[in-house]
Design an enzyme around this catalytic site. Structure first.
Site, PDB file in Angstrom:
ATOM      1  N   GLU A 227       0.822  -1.198   0.000  1.00 59.98           N
ATOM      2  CA  GLU A 227       0.000   0.000   0.000  1.00 59.98           C
ATOM      3  C   GLU A 227       0.860   1.252   0.000  1.00 59.98           C
ATOM      4  OE1 GLU A 227      -3.008  -0.135   2.978  1.00 59.98           O
ATOM      5  OE2 GLU A 227      -4.003  -1.673   1.783  1.00 59.98           O
TER       6      GLU A 227
ATOM      7  N   SER B  17       9.955   6.055  16.198  1.00 59.87           N
ATOM      8  CA  SER B  17       8.654   5.765  16.806  1.00 59.87           C
ATOM      9  C   SER B  17       8.871   5.279  18.242  1.00 59.87           C
ATOM     10  CB  SER B  17       7.938   4.692  15.989  1.00 59.87           C
ATOM     11  OG  SER B  17       7.745   5.161  14.678  1.00 59.87           O
TER      12      SER B  17
ATOM     13  N   ASN C 284      -5.092   5.302  15.586  1.00 59.23           N
ATOM     14  CA  ASN C 284      -6.136   4.958  14.615  1.00 59.23           C
ATOM     15  C   ASN C 284      -6.675   3.597  15.006  1.00 59.23           C
ATOM     16  OD1 ASN C 284      -5.893   7.232  12.842  1.00 59.23           O
ATOM     17  ND2 ASN C 284      -3.896   6.407  12.303  1.00 59.23           N
TER      18      ASN C 284
ATOM     19  N   GLY D  80       5.836  -1.848   6.841  1.00 59.15           N
ATOM     20  CA  GLY D  80       7.190  -2.365   7.000  1.00 59.15           C
ATOM     21  C   GLY D  80       8.109  -1.517   7.843  1.00 59.15           C
ATOM     22  N   GLU D  81       9.236  -2.102   8.208  1.00 58.54           N
ATOM     23  CA  GLU D  81      10.266  -1.424   8.995  1.00 58.54           C
ATOM     24  C   GLU D  81      11.470  -1.193   8.072  1.00 58.54           C
ATOM     25  OE1 GLU D  81      10.954   0.144  11.873  1.00 58.54           O
ATOM     26  OE2 GLU D  81      13.001   0.207  11.122  1.00 58.54           O
TER      27      GLU D  81
ATOM     28  N   CYS E 194       4.228  -4.798  16.494  1.00 54.43           N
ATOM     29  CA  CYS E 194       3.756  -3.832  17.507  1.00 54.43           C
ATOM     30  C   CYS E 194       2.260  -4.084  17.725  1.00 54.43           C
ATOM     31  CB  CYS E 194       4.009  -2.406  17.036  1.00 54.43           C
ATOM     32  SG  CYS E 194       5.760  -2.109  16.706  1.00 54.43           S
TER      33      CYS E 194
ATOM     34  N   CYS F 228       5.133  -6.698   8.182  1.00 52.75           N
ATOM     35  CA  CYS F 228       6.226  -6.278   9.066  1.00 52.75           C
ATOM     36  C   CYS F 228       6.431  -7.359  10.114  1.00 52.75           C
ATOM     37  CB  CYS F 228       5.888  -4.950   9.741  1.00 52.75           C
ATOM     38  SG  CYS F 228       7.199  -4.366  10.845  1.00 52.75           S
TER      39      CYS F 228
ATOM     40  N   CYS G 133       3.315   8.519   1.095  1.00 54.93           N
ATOM     41  CA  CYS G 133       3.684   7.594   2.159  1.00 54.93           C
ATOM     42  C   CYS G 133       3.886   6.225   1.507  1.00 54.93           C
ATOM     43  CB  CYS G 133       2.562   7.564   3.196  1.00 54.93           C
ATOM     44  SG  CYS G 133       2.856   6.380   4.505  1.00 54.93           S
TER      45      CYS G 133
ATOM     46  N   CYS H 158      -1.908   6.098   9.476  1.00 56.96           N
ATOM     47  CA  CYS H 158      -0.811   5.359  10.110  1.00 56.96           C
ATOM     48  C   CYS H 158      -1.301   4.084  10.759  1.00 56.96           C
ATOM     49  CB  CYS H 158      -0.201   6.178  11.230  1.00 56.96           C
ATOM     50  SG  CYS H 158       0.569   7.674  10.715  1.00 56.96           S
TER      51      CYS H 158
ATOM     52  N   CYS I 298      -0.593  -1.950  15.886  1.00 54.99           N
ATOM     53  CA  CYS I 298      -0.429  -1.692  14.444  1.00 54.99           C
ATOM     54  C   CYS I 298      -0.982  -2.842  13.615  1.00 54.99           C
ATOM     55  CB  CYS I 298       1.054  -1.486  14.154  1.00 54.99           C
ATOM     56  SG  CYS I 298       1.447  -1.361  12.401  1.00 54.99           S
TER      57      CYS I 298
HETATM   58  N1  SAH Z   1       7.909   0.586  10.950  1.00 57.82           N
HETATM   59  C1  SAH Z   1       8.150   1.980  10.966  1.00 57.82           C
HETATM   60  C2  SAH Z   1       7.398   2.730   9.888  1.00 57.82           C
HETATM   61  C3  SAH Z   1       5.989   2.303   9.616  1.00 57.82           C
HETATM   62  S1  SAH Z   1       4.842   2.584  10.923  1.00 57.82           S
HETATM   63  C4  SAH Z   1       7.839   2.555  12.344  1.00 57.82           C
HETATM   64  O1  SAH Z   1       7.283   1.862  13.170  1.00 57.82           O
HETATM   65  O2  SAH Z   1       8.217   3.695  12.560  1.00 57.82           O
HETATM   66  C5  SAH Z   1       4.593   4.334  10.770  1.00 57.82           C
HETATM   67  C6  SAH Z   1       4.029   4.998  12.002  1.00 57.82           C
HETATM   68  O3  SAH Z   1       2.695   4.561  12.251  1.00 57.82           O
HETATM   69  C7  SAH Z   1       4.821   4.709  13.280  1.00 57.82           C
HETATM   70  O4  SAH Z   1       5.169   5.920  13.910  1.00 57.82           O
HETATM   71  C8  SAH Z   1       3.840   3.935  14.130  1.00 57.82           C
HETATM   72  O5  SAH Z   1       4.043   4.167  15.506  1.00 57.82           O
HETATM   73  C9  SAH Z   1       2.508   4.469  13.651  1.00 57.82           C
HETATM   74  N2  SAH Z   1       1.361   3.600  13.929  1.00 57.82           N
HETATM   75  C10 SAH Z   1       1.310   2.269  13.856  1.00 57.82           C
HETATM   76  N3  SAH Z   1       0.081   1.812  14.169  1.00 57.82           N
HETATM   77  C11 SAH Z   1      -0.672   2.907  14.442  1.00 57.82           C
HETATM   78  C12 SAH Z   1      -2.030   3.111  14.798  1.00 57.82           C
HETATM   79  N4  SAH Z   1      -2.879   2.102  14.951  1.00 57.82           N
HETATM   80  N5  SAH Z   1      -2.474   4.361  14.986  1.00 57.82           N
HETATM   81  C13 SAH Z   1      -1.621   5.416  14.817  1.00 57.82           C
HETATM   82  N6  SAH Z   1      -0.339   5.291  14.462  1.00 57.82           N
HETATM   83  C14 SAH Z   1       0.142   4.052  14.278  1.00 57.82           C
HETATM   84 FE1  SF4 Z   2       5.666  -1.688  14.435  1.00 61.32          FE
HETATM   85 FE2  SF4 Z   2       6.116  -0.008  12.379  1.00 61.32          FE
HETATM   86 FE3  SF4 Z   2       6.102  -2.674  12.010  1.00 61.32          FE
HETATM   87 FE4  SF4 Z   2       3.808  -1.410  12.544  1.00 61.32          FE
HETATM   88  S1  SF4 Z   2       5.079  -1.147  10.727  1.00 61.32           S
HETATM   89  S2  SF4 Z   2       4.565  -3.363  13.435  1.00 61.32           S
HETATM   90  S3  SF4 Z   2       4.543   0.204  13.954  1.00 61.32           S
HETATM   91  S4  SF4 Z   2       7.553  -1.512  13.273  1.00 61.32           S
END
Ligand code: SAH
Ligand code: SF4
Length: 340
Positions: free
Chosen positions: A86, A208, A284, A153-154, A110, A106, A99, A327, A113
């Site tokens: 996406e 993050s 979110n 992804g990371e 987390c 990933c 974005c 996000c 997420c």
């Molecule tokens: N993996 C990387 C980049 C992708 S996630 C990272 O974690 O930074 C991008 C952002 O979305 C991160 O700052 C993460 O904390 C945030 N994020 C993930 N799940 C979310 C959610 N449910 N609501 C709001 N932000 C979220």
């Molecule tokens: Fe965590 Fe970023 Fe991976 Fe979502 S995309 S699981 S926030 S590291």
């Protein structure tokens, strides 16, 4: 056949044996948007033939586009192997932010997420990262754009491909994207931050946090057990000042989990001595996520404490929520999912 978009200009130069021609081909593809090597009139026919025989100039197909009421568009882009990722296009008055994803899924899991719930399906190649930008750019209404690696992804777990993609995007014969217009967002993989610190190209770096103490962060971001919060902060403190000034922190506001006064004081303490900028992201929500968004009044109170302690703090207003484009909502969904 290899994808053209995987090539840096020096790869291309090696292939066609001429720096000048490599620059012309980059210009033709990225700026003049040619769709076939045969249409590049600035290089000899033999070079066009050689390129046609070896490289594929196709872009991922748009398998779905979901338009939000606020102008945000979520794209489901399908690659040659049939897998999709996406990308989200977020317009503002005079520019647009793309974005883009660095992986499909990933591995870091987390707990707040949706992408994390998919697990890792595969890394994206440099060309697949670049081609997301190319597709979005061709679709966009504005020509001025920035890129955030905040999709699926990371990025630090796909380091080589992400860095190569930045190099290709930065090329002066191509899209010529300055590092200041690229933001790499990471869950805090310390070796990646240390490696990036030594690179020629340094993008804006977004860390993050979403958890201001180890116990809190362990529960939300399992990667914290490997790279605890103080090691992440140490890696940031060690950056040369000019680079440290390009770091910001993301902190997701989760009701009853990350939004207390105490959390705000912990976060302030953690950031002391760094000219930090913090983005508070209201969670979110989604049915699969076991948390709720913090109350607006608690978010404002949290922001006030950080500001009083000298930290520039912004609240990231959610965009694209109604099309699951915000996000943490990217999960290769085909449909339109209403979250709020
Ligand atoms: N993996 C990387 C980049 C992708 S996630 C990272 O974690 O930074 C991008 C952002 O979305 C991160 O700052 C993460 O904390 C945030 N994020 C993930 N799940 C979310 C959610 N449910 N609501 C709001 N932000 C979220
Ligand atoms: Fe965590 Fe970023 Fe991976 Fe979502 S995309 S699981 S926030 S590291």
């Amino acid at each position: 056949m290899k994808s053209f978009f995987d090539l840096s200009k020096s790869d291309l130069e090696t292939h066609i044996g001429s720096r000048t021609r490599a620059g012309r081909v980059f210009r033709a593809v990225y700026r003049d948007r040619v769709r076939a090597f045969d249409a590049i009139s600035t290089i000899p026919q033999e070079s066009r033939n050689a390129l046609t025989e070896t490289f594929y100039l196709g872009l991922p197909s748009i398998a779905g586009r979901f338009d939000s009421d606020d102008g945000t568009r979520r794209y489901l882009l399908r690659f040659r192997d049939g897998q999709s990722a996406e990308s989200v296009s977020i317009p503002s008055s005079d520019r647009v932010t793309f974005c883009v994803s660095s992986q499909i899924g990933c591995a870091l899991g987390c707990t707040f997420c949706l992408t994390g719930q998919m697990g890792l399906i595969r890394d994206l190649s440099a060309g697949e990262i670049v081609s997301q930008v190319v597709v979005l750019q061709r679709e966009a209404l504005h020509s001025r754009f920035s890129i955030v690696l905040m999709g699926m992804g990371e990025p630090m777990q796909n380091y080589e491909n992400v860095l190569k993609a930045m190099d290709i995007l930065h090329d002066n014969h191509g899209l010529s994207v300055a590092p200041a217009r690229i933001t790499l967002s990471t869950a805090g993989l310390v070796p990646g931050i240390e490696r990036l610190a030594r690179e020629r190209l340094f993008p804006n770096l977004s860390i993050s946090l979403t958890g201001a103490t180890n116990p809190a962060r362990d529960a939300l971001m399992p990667i914290n057990r490997k790279y605890p919060i103080e090691t992440v902060m140490e890696a940031v403190r060690k950056l040369p000042t000019a680079r440290q000034n390009r770091v910001m922190f993301e902190y997701v506001m989760i009701k009853g989990v990350t939004d207390s006064l105490e959390d705000a004081y912990h976060l302030s303490r953690l950031l002391s001595g760094i000219r930090a900028k913090v983005n508070l992201i209201p969670l979110n929500p989604a049915p699969e996520i076991p948390y709720n968004r913090a109350e607006e009044s608690d978010i404002l109170r949290f922001q006030e404490i950080l500001v009083q302690n000298g930290t520039s703090t912004f609240i990231r207003r959610n965009r694209g929520n109604d099309v699951s484009g915000a996000c943490g909502q990217l999960q290769n969904r085909e449909g339109r999912v209403l979250c709020d």
